[in-house]
Write a protein that holds these residues in place. Structure first.
Motif, mmCIF file in Angstrom:
data_model
loop_
_atom_site.group_PDB
_atom_site.id
_atom_site.type_symbol
_atom_site.label_atom_id
_atom_site.label_comp_id
_atom_site.label_asym_id
_atom_site.label_seq_id
_atom_site.Cartn_x
_atom_site.Cartn_y
_atom_site.Cartn_z
ATOM 1 N N ASP A 1 0.796 -1.229 0.000
ATOM 2 C CA ASP A 1 0.000 0.000 0.000
ATOM 3 C C ASP A 1 0.829 1.280 0.000
ATOM 4 N N LYS A 2 2.158 1.161 -0.059
ATOM 5 C CA LYS A 2 3.002 2.352 -0.076
ATOM 6 C C LYS A 2 4.043 2.236 -1.177
ATOM 7 N N PRO A 3 4.280 3.316 -1.940
ATOM 8 C CA PRO A 3 5.217 3.260 -3.072
ATOM 9 C C PRO A 3 6.641 2.947 -2.641
ATOM 10 N N PHE A 4 7.451 2.561 -3.621
ATOM 11 C CA PHE A 4 8.861 2.276 -3.371
ATOM 12 C C PHE A 4 9.581 3.554 -2.957
ATOM 13 N N ARG A 5 10.428 3.437 -1.951
ATOM 14 C CA ARG A 5 11.220 4.580 -1.496
ATOM 15 C C ARG A 5 12.500 4.084 -0.859
ATOM 16 N N ARG A 6 13.466 4.978 -0.744
ATOM 17 C CA ARG A 6 14.705 4.666 -0.028
ATOM 18 C C ARG A 6 14.541 5.011 1.448
ATOM 19 N N PHE A 7 15.232 4.247 2.287
ATOM 20 C CA PHE A 7 15.283 4.586 3.703
ATOM 21 C C PHE A 7 16.194 5.796 3.903
ATOM 22 N N THR A 8 15.848 6.633 4.866
ATOM 23 C CA THR A 8 16.728 7.729 5.245
ATOM 24 C C THR A 8 17.848 7.196 6.132
ATOM 25 N N ASP A 9 18.894 7.991 6.303
ATOM 26 C CA ASP A 9 19.997 7.587 7.182
ATOM 27 C C ASP A 9 19.499 7.362 8.611
ATOM 28 N N ASP A 10 18.573 8.200 9.058
ATOM 29 C CA ASP A 10 18.040 8.047 10.418
ATOM 30 C C ASP A 10 17.290 6.732 10.571
ATOM 31 N N GLU A 11 16.537 6.341 9.551
ATOM 32 C CA GLU A 11 15.804 5.075 9.620
ATOM 33 C C GLU A 11 16.770 3.893 9.651
ATOM 34 N N ILE A 12 17.816 3.964 8.834
ATOM 35 C CA ILE A 12 18.817 2.891 8.830
ATOM 36 C C ILE A 12 19.500 2.802 10.189
ATOM 37 N N SER A 13 19.836 3.957 10.749
ATOM 38 C CA SER A 13 20.470 3.974 12.073
ATOM 39 C C SER A 13 19.572 3.335 13.125
ATOM 40 N N ALA A 14 18.274 3.605 13.033
ATOM 41 C CA ALA A 14 17.332 3.043 14.006
ATOM 42 C C ALA A 14 17.281 1.524 13.888
ATOM 43 N N PHE A 15 17.282 1.009 12.672
ATOM 44 C CA PHE A 15 17.269 -0.455 12.502
ATOM 45 C C PHE A 15 18.582 -1.077 12.991
ATOM 46 N N ILE A 16 19.704 -0.416 12.713
ATOM 47 C CA ILE A 16 20.993 -0.918 13.197
ATOM 48 C C ILE A 16 21.025 -0.945 14.716
ATOM 49 N N GLY A 17 20.434 0.079 15.341
ATOM 50 C CA GLY A 17 20.411 0.147 16.788
ATOM 51 C C GLY A 17 19.561 -0.919 17.447
ATOM 52 N N LYS A 18 18.645 -1.526 16.689
ATOM 53 C CA LYS A 18 17.767 -2.571 17.245
ATOM 54 C C LYS A 18 18.451 -3.935 17.277
ATOM 55 N N GLU A 19 19.571 -4.068 16.567
ATOM 56 C CA GLU A 19 20.208 -5.392 16.512
ATOM 57 C C GLU A 19 20.739 -5.817 17.872
#
Length: 236
Positions: A218-236
């Motif tokens: 339901d949402k178009p293709f997009r790139r993750f922002t640096d902040d979003e990537i950082s948040a996912f890395i921080g969850k590991e």
């Protein structure tokens, strides 16, 4: 290569006695030397992760682009010769726009991938050109569901639940074979993708050394922002 085989790699249109096209195989080798590129389906969509392989601290990381928007709900990631990939991305965008202008609807993901692969196959059959030294992971969503396709320099395509192209392919696929599950959440898919990328590159991914994109039903293709990537890395 054996001395008797050398005459068969001079032209793209010449088969060797055992039925091989050496120029296509050389193009596949160019892909194997490319950066590690990952695609993963999860419950509601598909994510793409790419190691940028920033070779020097003098390079501006933002200038390295490995993930591209093709259509509203279709994107791709590349590995191999970047210049070749840009030509294929432009061809894919033209096909998507032509379909929309003609039929007033978005092209299906599989339909687009087949058109791109037909274009790639043309350069394995006629003289005067060479195969594209790049492979694509195409992620998209349409009325038929979510899709992840891998294209090959020969023009072949395969649909995957989780796939990888580039130099880290054997390591990444080994991780996926052991740990991939159907109907993962986005967080679970990102965690697995980051783990596989780290295993393939022997280094922990950072927003400066990787690129990521996502498409959902339901949402178009997009790139993750640096902040979003950082948040996912921080969850590991």
């Amino acid at each position: 290569m054996q001395p008797g085989q050398m005459a068969y790699d001079r032209g793209i249109t010449v088969f060797s006695p055992d039925g091989r096209l050496f120029q296509v195989e050389y193009a596949r080798e160019a892909v194997k030397k490319g950066t590690t590129t990952i695609g993963l389906k999860f419950k509601d969509g598909v994510i793409l992760l790419v190691d940028k392989h920033v070779s020097s601290r003098l390079v501006e990381p933002e200038s390295i682009e490995k993930i591209y928007n093709i259509d509203e709900f279709i994107g791709c990631a590349t590995s191999g010769l970047v210049a070749d990939a840009r030509v294929l991305v432009d061809e894919a965008r033209k096909n998507a726009q032509n379909h929309k202008l003609t039929y007033n609807e978005n092209i299906t993901v599989e339909g687009l991938v087949k058109k791109v692969c037909d274009y790639k196959q043309y350069f394995t059959q006629y003289g005067g050109g060479r195969p594209f030294g790049t492979a694509l992971l195409v992620a998209g969503a349409d009325d038929l569901g979510i899709h992840l396709f891998e294209t090959d320099p020969s023009g072949a395509l395969v649909a995957y639940k989780a796939g990888c192209i580039g130099s880290g392919r054997p390591v990444v696929l080994d991780v996926f074979e052991k740990e991939y599950k159907d109907d993962m959440t986005l967080d679970e898919a990102m965690a697995l993708g980051l783990k596989a990328l780290a295993a393939a590159t022997d280094d922990k991914p950072t927003p400066q050394t990787m690129e990521a994109g996502i498409v959902t039903v339901d949402k178009p293709f997009r790139r993750f922002t640096d902040d979003e990537i950082s948040a996912f890395i921080g969850k590991e």
